[in-house]
Design a protein around this motif. Sequence first.
Motif, PDB file in Angstrom:
ATOM      1  N   MET A   1      37.616 -74.013 -26.129  1.00 40.83           N
ATOM      2  CA  MET A   1      38.392 -75.211 -26.412  1.00 40.83           C
ATOM      3  C   MET A   1      38.541 -75.387 -27.927  1.00 40.83           C
ATOM      4  O   MET A   1      37.624 -75.118 -28.693  1.00 40.83           O
ATOM      5  CB  MET A   1      37.712 -76.450 -25.818  1.00 40.83           C
ATOM      6  CG  MET A   1      37.808 -76.515 -24.302  1.00 40.83           C
ATOM      7  SD  MET A   1      39.529 -76.768 -23.776  1.00 40.83           S
ATOM      8  CE  MET A   1      39.293 -76.883 -22.005  1.00 40.83           C
ATOM      9  N   THR A   2      39.707 -75.895 -28.321  1.00 35.88           N
ATOM     10  CA  THR A   2      39.956 -76.134 -29.732  1.00 35.88           C
ATOM     11  C   THR A   2      39.250 -77.406 -30.185  1.00 35.88           C
ATOM     12  O   THR A   2      39.309 -78.430 -29.524  1.00 35.88           O
ATOM     13  CB  THR A   2      41.461 -76.291 -29.987  1.00 35.88           C
ATOM     14  OG1 THR A   2      42.117 -75.101 -29.572  1.00 35.88           O
ATOM     15  CG2 THR A   2      41.750 -76.543 -31.450  1.00 35.88           C
ATOM     16  N   ARG A   3      38.583 -77.328 -31.313  1.00 39.54           N
ATOM     17  CA  ARG A   3      38.041 -78.499 -31.973  1.00 39.54           C
ATOM     18  C   ARG A   3      38.861 -78.766 -33.215  1.00 39.54           C
ATOM     19  O   ARG A   3      39.280 -77.853 -33.908  1.00 39.54           O
ATOM     20  CB  ARG A   3      36.569 -78.288 -32.341  1.00 39.54           C
ATOM     21  CG  ARG A   3      35.654 -78.147 -31.146  1.00 39.54           C
ATOM     22  CD  ARG A   3      34.219 -78.037 -31.579  1.00 39.54           C
ATOM     23  NE  ARG A   3      33.798 -79.181 -32.366  1.00 39.54           N
ATOM     24  CZ  ARG A   3      32.561 -79.331 -32.840  1.00 39.54           C
ATOM     25  NH1 ARG A   3      31.642 -78.423 -32.610  1.00 39.54           N
ATOM     26  NH2 ARG A   3      32.244 -80.401 -33.540  1.00 39.54           N
ATOM     27  N   SER A   4      39.077 -80.053 -33.522  1.00 43.18           N
ATOM     28  CA  SER A   4      39.928 -80.377 -34.659  1.00 43.18           C
ATOM     29  C   SER A   4      39.355 -79.838 -35.959  1.00 43.18           C
ATOM     30  O   SER A   4      40.091 -79.515 -36.880  1.00 43.18           O
ATOM     31  CB  SER A   4      40.117 -81.891 -34.766  1.00 43.18           C
ATOM     32  OG  SER A   4      38.881 -82.549 -34.942  1.00 43.18           O
ATOM     33  N   ALA A   5      38.029 -79.682 -36.036  1.00 47.73           N
ATOM     34  CA  ALA A   5      37.424 -79.140 -37.249  1.00 47.73           C
ATOM     35  C   ALA A   5      37.826 -77.690 -37.470  1.00 47.73           C
ATOM     36  O   ALA A   5      37.759 -77.175 -38.598  1.00 47.73           O
ATOM     37  CB  ALA A   5      35.901 -79.261 -37.166  1.00 47.73           C
ATOM     38  N   ASP A   6      38.245 -77.014 -36.395  1.00 50.59           N
ATOM     39  CA  ASP A   6      38.630 -75.612 -36.502  1.00 50.59           C
ATOM     40  C   ASP A   6      40.109 -75.434 -36.824  1.00 50.59           C
ATOM     41  O   ASP A   6      40.564 -74.301 -37.011  1.00 50.59           O
ATOM     42  CB  ASP A   6      38.334 -74.890 -35.175  1.00 50.59           C
ATOM     43  CG  ASP A   6      36.861 -74.971 -34.798  1.00 50.59           C
ATOM     44  OD1 ASP A   6      36.025 -74.975 -35.711  1.00 50.59           O
ATOM     45  OD2 ASP A   6      36.562 -75.043 -33.594  1.00 50.59           O
ATOM     46  N   SER A   8      43.558 -75.235 -38.798  1.00 49.25           N
ATOM     47  CA  SER A   8      43.959 -74.893 -40.162  1.00 49.25           C
ATOM     48  C   SER A   8      44.766 -76.029 -40.773  1.00 49.25           C
ATOM     49  O   SER A   8      45.324 -76.876 -40.061  1.00 49.25           O
ATOM     50  CB  SER A   8      44.815 -73.628 -40.141  1.00 49.25           C
ATOM     51  OG  SER A   8      46.062 -73.896 -39.523  1.00 49.25           O
ATOM     52  N   PRO A   9      44.865 -76.074 -42.106  1.00 47.57           N
ATOM     53  CA  PRO A   9      45.719 -77.085 -42.747  1.00 47.57           C
ATOM     54  C   PRO A   9      47.154 -77.020 -42.246  1.00 47.57           C
ATOM     55  O   PRO A   9      47.810 -78.064 -42.101  1.00 47.57           O
ATOM     56  CB  PRO A   9      45.620 -76.730 -44.234  1.00 47.57           C
ATOM     57  CG  PRO A   9      44.298 -76.047 -44.378  1.00 47.57           C
ATOM     58  CD  PRO A   9      44.118 -75.273 -43.098  1.00 47.57           C
ATOM     59  N   GLY A 138      46.237 -92.626 -39.033  1.00 47.34           N
ATOM     60  CA  GLY A 138      44.877 -92.258 -39.372  1.00 47.34           C
ATOM     61  C   GLY A 138      44.464 -90.951 -38.735  1.00 47.34           C
ATOM     62  O   GLY A 138      44.799 -90.689 -37.573  1.00 47.34           O
ATOM     63  N   GLY A 139      43.766 -90.122 -39.506  1.00 46.21           N
ATOM     64  CA  GLY A 139      43.239 -88.865 -38.987  1.00 46.21           C
ATOM     65  C   GLY A 139      43.464 -87.716 -39.938  1.00 46.21           C
ATOM     66  O   GLY A 139      44.392 -87.729 -40.752  1.00 46.21           O
ATOM     67  N   PHE A 140      42.586 -86.702 -39.865  1.00 44.63           N
ATOM     68  CA  PHE A 140      42.678 -85.513 -40.711  1.00 44.63           C
ATOM     69  C   PHE A 140      42.749 -85.883 -42.201  1.00 44.63           C
ATOM     70  O   PHE A 140      43.524 -85.312 -42.966  1.00 44.63           O
ATOM     71  CB  PHE A 140      43.892 -84.666 -40.333  1.00 44.63           C
ATOM     72  CG  PHE A 140      43.884 -84.132 -38.931  1.00 44.63           C
ATOM     73  CD1 PHE A 140      42.699 -83.832 -38.283  1.00 44.63           C
ATOM     74  CD2 PHE A 140      45.083 -83.947 -38.247  1.00 44.63           C
ATOM     75  CE1 PHE A 140      42.692 -83.336 -36.982  1.00 44.63           C
ATOM     76  CE2 PHE A 140      45.089 -83.456 -36.952  1.00 44.63           C
ATOM     77  CZ  PHE A 140      43.898 -83.153 -36.319  1.00 44.63           C
ATOM     78  N   GLY A 141      41.950 -86.869 -42.603  1.00 45.75           N
ATOM     79  CA  GLY A 141      41.888 -87.258 -44.013  1.00 45.75           C
ATOM     80  C   GLY A 141      42.959 -88.226 -44.452  1.00 45.75           C
ATOM     81  O   GLY A 141      43.034 -88.561 -45.642  1.00 45.75           O
ATOM     82  N   ILE A 142      43.777 -88.706 -43.534  1.00 48.27           N
ATOM     83  CA  ILE A 142      44.854 -89.646 -43.859  1.00 48.27           C
ATOM     84  C   ILE A 142      44.519 -91.014 -43.293  1.00 48.27           C
ATOM     85  O   ILE A 142      44.089 -91.143 -42.151  1.00 48.27           O
ATOM     86  CB  ILE A 142      46.196 -89.144 -43.296  1.00 48.27           C
ATOM     87  CG1 ILE A 142      46.659 -87.908 -44.059  1.00 48.27           C
ATOM     88  CG2 ILE A 142      47.267 -90.238 -43.327  1.00 48.27           C
ATOM     89  CD1 ILE A 142      47.872 -87.231 -43.471  1.00 48.27           C
ATOM     90  N   ALA A 143      44.733 -92.072 -44.105  1.00 48.20           N
ATOM     91  CA  ALA A 143      44.591 -93.458 -43.661  1.00 48.20           C
ATOM     92  C   ALA A 143      45.601 -94.274 -44.460  1.00 48.20           C
ATOM     93  O   ALA A 143      45.335 -94.680 -45.592  1.00 48.20           O
ATOM     94  CB  ALA A 143      43.174 -93.967 -43.889  1.00 48.20           C
TER      95      ALA A 143
END
Length: 269
Positions: A1-6, A8-9, A138-143
């Motif tokens: 399963m894909t994790r969001s930490a994995d 790529s940009p 919000g998410g992936f470093g964006i807020a």
Amino acid sequence: MTRSADLSPETRAELWRTAHALADAARDVTLKHFRARGLTADNKDAGGFDPVTVADRDCEAAMREILAQMRPQDAILGEEQDAKPGTSGLTWVLDPIDGTRAFLSGAPTWGVLIGLADDHGARLGIVDQPFIGERFCGGFGIARVTGPTGTHTLATRPARALAQSILFTTFPEIGTPDDRDAFERVSARAQLTRYGMDCYAYALLAAGQIDLVIEAGLKSYDIMAPLAVIEAAGGIVTDWTGGHAHQGGRVIAAANPAVHAEALALLAG
């Protein structure tokens, strides 16, 4: 399963492009119907009133069509149609109109909720209010929020006592009688309690305007997107026992851990 930490940009950027494409399409569809004369609703709840309109159905259909083109490998969980399985480990969680009662009434407190989740919960969220033109992300470093006054960073309020805090919920008759009693214990200590804001209350919390949102009886599509936005802005969202909230149920969203802990203790009695 894909994790969001994995991811790529490049993949994260693609997911954000997809999320904004969904929100743009949802704006087009919902604004065609909002405050339209003669708009009617079907009732999904024989024991109460749970309305659904042509705007709800057409909005989700439009978003699903975009996902079929841009991210066919992802699963979809939406309010108005059956769940669609995927192969990527990522699921788009869609509420085409959160606050259909407000939509029917012409009040601009409804919103479009677009969440992205993996096996560990919410990873990206958009709370979009098409009529006002505000988009909370919000998410992936964006807020951030983009609206009539420009683009601004989202940040929740710093800690202050519950007695100085503003509390929101959607309905006065929250959940079961026991749920209602628990909510009233918190409300009695808060400086101000307001009702009827639907998903816009969560957006206000992420924007640093209020301190708490407490609700019960939520579904995953009600909370996944707001959860991602609030956590990105520095807030905390749990169930009433302090556990995970991404599946819905009884949810408390707080601007900071201090007011969360104070309210959580009162909910527990």
